[in-house]
Motif scaffolding. Structure first.
Motif, mmCIF file in Angstrom:
data_model
loop_
_atom_site.group_PDB
_atom_site.id
_atom_site.type_symbol
_atom_site.label_atom_id
_atom_site.label_comp_id
_atom_site.label_asym_id
_atom_site.label_seq_id
_atom_site.Cartn_x
_atom_site.Cartn_y
_atom_site.Cartn_z
ATOM 1 N N GLY A 1 0.808 -1.208 0.000
ATOM 2 C CA GLY A 1 0.000 0.000 0.000
ATOM 3 C C GLY A 1 0.843 1.260 0.000
ATOM 4 N N ARG A 2 2.122 1.128 -0.299
ATOM 5 C CA ARG A 2 3.030 2.268 -0.271
ATOM 6 C C ARG A 2 3.039 3.011 -1.597
ATOM 7 N NH1 ARG A 2 6.758 2.239 3.843
ATOM 8 N NH2 ARG A 2 6.602 0.474 5.266
ATOM 9 N N LEU A 3 3.300 4.315 -1.524
ATOM 10 C CA LEU A 3 3.424 5.094 -2.752
ATOM 11 C C LEU A 3 4.612 4.599 -3.575
ATOM 12 C CD1 LEU A 3 2.695 8.743 -1.550
ATOM 13 C CD2 LEU A 3 1.324 7.365 -3.130
ATOM 14 N N ILE A 4 5.705 4.254 -2.882
ATOM 15 C CA ILE A 4 6.875 3.700 -3.548
ATOM 16 C C ILE A 4 6.937 2.218 -3.220
ATOM 17 C CG2 ILE A 4 9.379 3.782 -3.761
ATOM 18 C CD1 ILE A 4 9.289 6.697 -2.898
ATOM 19 N N ASP A 5 6.689 1.378 -4.206
ATOM 20 C CA ASP A 5 6.635 -0.062 -4.005
ATOM 21 C C ASP A 5 8.054 -0.611 -3.857
ATOM 22 O OD1 ASP A 5 6.116 -2.749 -3.970
ATOM 23 O OD2 ASP A 5 4.944 -2.789 -5.818
ATOM 24 N N ILE A 6 8.330 -1.217 -2.690
ATOM 25 C CA ILE A 6 9.662 -1.778 -2.454
ATOM 26 C C ILE A 6 9.713 -3.261 -2.814
ATOM 27 C CG2 ILE A 6 10.158 -0.107 -0.644
ATOM 28 C CD1 ILE A 6 9.553 -2.282 1.412
ATOM 29 N N GLY A 7 8.620 -3.789 -3.353
ATOM 30 C CA GLY A 7 8.605 -5.165 -3.818
ATOM 31 C C GLY A 7 8.131 -6.183 -2.813
ATOM 32 N N GLN A 8 8.091 -5.810 -1.547
ATOM 33 C CA GLN A 8 7.667 -6.739 -0.515
ATOM 34 C C GLN A 8 6.143 -6.792 -0.456
ATOM 35 O OE1 GLN A 8 9.653 -6.059 3.152
ATOM 36 N NE2 GLN A 8 8.771 -7.819 4.199
ATOM 37 N N ARG A 9 5.586 -7.993 -0.303
ATOM 38 C CA ARG A 9 4.143 -8.175 -0.253
ATOM 39 C C ARG A 9 3.740 -8.643 1.141
ATOM 40 N NH1 ARG A 9 4.757 -5.412 -3.812
ATOM 41 N NH2 ARG A 9 4.136 -5.629 -6.009
ATOM 42 N N GLU A 10 2.902 -7.854 1.796
ATOM 43 C CA GLU A 10 2.551 -8.156 3.180
ATOM 44 C C GLU A 10 1.800 -9.467 3.303
ATOM 45 O OE1 GLU A 10 0.342 -6.267 7.100
ATOM 46 O OE2 GLU A 10 0.415 -5.104 5.239
ATOM 47 N N ALA A 11 0.980 -9.813 2.307
ATOM 48 C CA ALA A 11 0.232 -11.067 2.383
ATOM 49 C C ALA A 11 1.172 -12.262 2.525
ATOM 50 C CB ALA A 11 -0.648 -11.225 1.145
ATOM 51 N N ASN A 12 2.306 -12.215 1.840
ATOM 52 C CA ASN A 12 3.281 -13.307 1.946
ATOM 53 C C ASN A 12 3.880 -13.382 3.346
ATOM 54 O OD1 ASN A 12 2.937 -13.909 -0.793
ATOM 55 N ND2 ASN A 12 4.477 -12.418 -1.406
ATOM 56 N N ASP A 13 4.181 -12.216 3.921
ATOM 57 C CA ASP A 13 4.735 -12.192 5.278
ATOM 58 C C ASP A 13 3.723 -12.731 6.286
ATOM 59 O OD1 ASP A 13 7.059 -11.065 4.313
ATOM 60 O OD2 ASP A 13 6.436 -9.007 4.723
ATOM 61 N N LEU A 14 2.475 -12.304 6.138
ATOM 62 C CA LEU A 14 1.441 -12.769 7.059
ATOM 63 C C LEU A 14 1.213 -14.272 6.930
ATOM 64 C CD1 LEU A 14 -1.478 -10.163 7.282
ATOM 65 C CD2 LEU A 14 -0.037 -11.040 9.117
ATOM 66 N N LEU B 1 -4.720 -19.134 1.256
ATOM 67 C CA LEU B 1 -4.709 -18.607 -0.110
ATOM 68 C C LEU B 1 -4.255 -17.157 -0.031
ATOM 69 C CD1 LEU B 1 -5.388 -19.001 -3.133
ATOM 70 C CD2 LEU B 1 -7.738 -18.269 -2.594
ATOM 71 N N ILE B 2 -3.368 -16.767 -0.946
ATOM 72 C CA ILE B 2 -2.771 -15.433 -0.901
ATOM 73 C C ILE B 2 -3.218 -14.596 -2.089
ATOM 74 C CG2 ILE B 2 -0.612 -14.133 -0.995
ATOM 75 C CD1 ILE B 2 0.731 -16.461 0.436
ATOM 76 N N GLU B 3 -3.659 -13.388 -1.810
ATOM 77 C CA GLU B 3 -3.922 -12.368 -2.834
ATOM 78 C C GLU B 3 -3.000 -11.208 -2.508
ATOM 79 O OE1 GLU B 3 -4.497 -9.010 -4.397
ATOM 80 O OE2 GLU B 3 -5.700 -8.954 -2.556
ATOM 81 N N SER B 4 -1.962 -11.012 -3.304
ATOM 82 C CA SER B 4 -0.902 -10.071 -2.934
ATOM 83 C C SER B 4 -0.738 -8.901 -3.906
ATOM 84 C CB SER B 4 0.433 -10.822 -2.835
ATOM 85 O OG SER B 4 0.766 -11.423 -4.082
ATOM 86 N N GLU B 5 -1.759 -8.611 -4.707
ATOM 87 C CA GLU B 5 -1.629 -7.537 -5.683
ATOM 88 C C GLU B 5 -2.395 -6.278 -5.316
ATOM 89 O OE1 GLU B 5 0.520 -7.671 -8.163
ATOM 90 O OE2 GLU B 5 1.045 -9.635 -7.340
#
Length: 255
Positions: free
Chosen positions: A127-140, A155-159
């Motif tokens: 949800g960042r203005l500058i996407d650093i590539g990390q996806r929170e859904a994967n971390d969770l 099930l992961i939705e990370s987009e």
């Protein structure tokens, strides 16, 4: 454009930013009347925003209350867990760092272990203005596995980048394999009103389970009524952000 505006607008809805802007205006405005008015407004708002009793009452009006586990009358196929509770840029990167909304994750695990949900769909990318590539859904997802949820039940939705996109993407994933009545939405109580509106607007009305509850029982002690508290500013920040977000989503047709 909406995504950019919504993120930048958040900065100007922060209580402390509002107060500082008013105090700065009192220094640069011409004319004693307007300088005095903006200064007084800044001081009054600082008192209101830092008052524990007032902030708690504001949150009580906005927050969707938690549901006791005993009142959940059925078992759901899917628990839809919305992200927004981890700190992506905190080191070291070999673990998941939770913010104050960790209840979303821990209560999801409790729902799962109580047999109230059978699977978990985690929705949320960056949800960042500058996407650093990390996806929170994967971390969770990694954290939920460590806490006892089976990998095959996640099930992961990370987009998705915001709540509206989560509703759109979740429906796209589930519409051919499930029904809205088989899903329960899990997010913070202060975020639930906007989230539920987004899912209903997409034709996927779901039951709700509020976590990360910020309201407390009413207290009429001297410290609560009169002593400023930094925590009250944080409560107001959530109330104002969600109120503005709800109105913005309404105008954009997301709710």
């Amino acid at each position: 454009m909406f995504f950019f505006l919504s993120k930048t607008l958040n900065y100007f809805t922060m209580p402390l930013v509002i107060v500082i802007l008013l105090l700065l205006l009192s220094l640069i405005r011409k004319g004693n009347r307007w300088r005095k008015r903006t200064r007084v407004a800044g001081i009054v708002l600082l008192f209101l925003f830092s008052n524990d009793f007032i902030s708690n009452e504001a949150m009580r009006l906005w927050e969707i209350p938690a549901t006791p586990y005993a009142e959940i009358q059925k078992s759901y196929e899917w628990g839809i867990l919305l992200t927004g509770v981890t700190k992506a840029e905190t080191k070291p990167y070999d673990r998941v760092h939770f913010s104050s909304g960790a209840d979303r994750a821990t209560h999801t695990v409790q729902l799962y272990k109580l047999g109230l949900i059978r699977k978990v769909l985690i929705s949320g990318g960056s949800g960042r203005l500058i996407d650093i590539g990390q996806r929170e859904a994967n971390d969770l997802a990694d954290a939920l596995v460590l806490m006892g949820i089976r990998q095959e039940d996640i099930l992961i939705e990370s987009e998705s980048r915001n709540t509206h996109e989560s509703a759109v993407n979740v429906k796209a994933l589930l519409q051919n394999i499930s029904r809205p009545e088989d899903c329960i939405l899990i997010t913070s109580g202060f975020h639930m009103r906007r989230s539920l509106g987004c899912f209903a607007n997409e034709g996927w009305p779901v039951d709700t389970f509020s976590a990360d509850i910020r309201t407390t029982n009413r207290k009429f002690t001297f410290d609560v009524l009169f002593i400023p508290r930094i925590e009250a500013l944080n409560v107001w920040q959530h109330v104002i952000k969600e109120s503005v977000g709800y109105i913005s989503y309404k105008v954009a047709g997301y709710i």
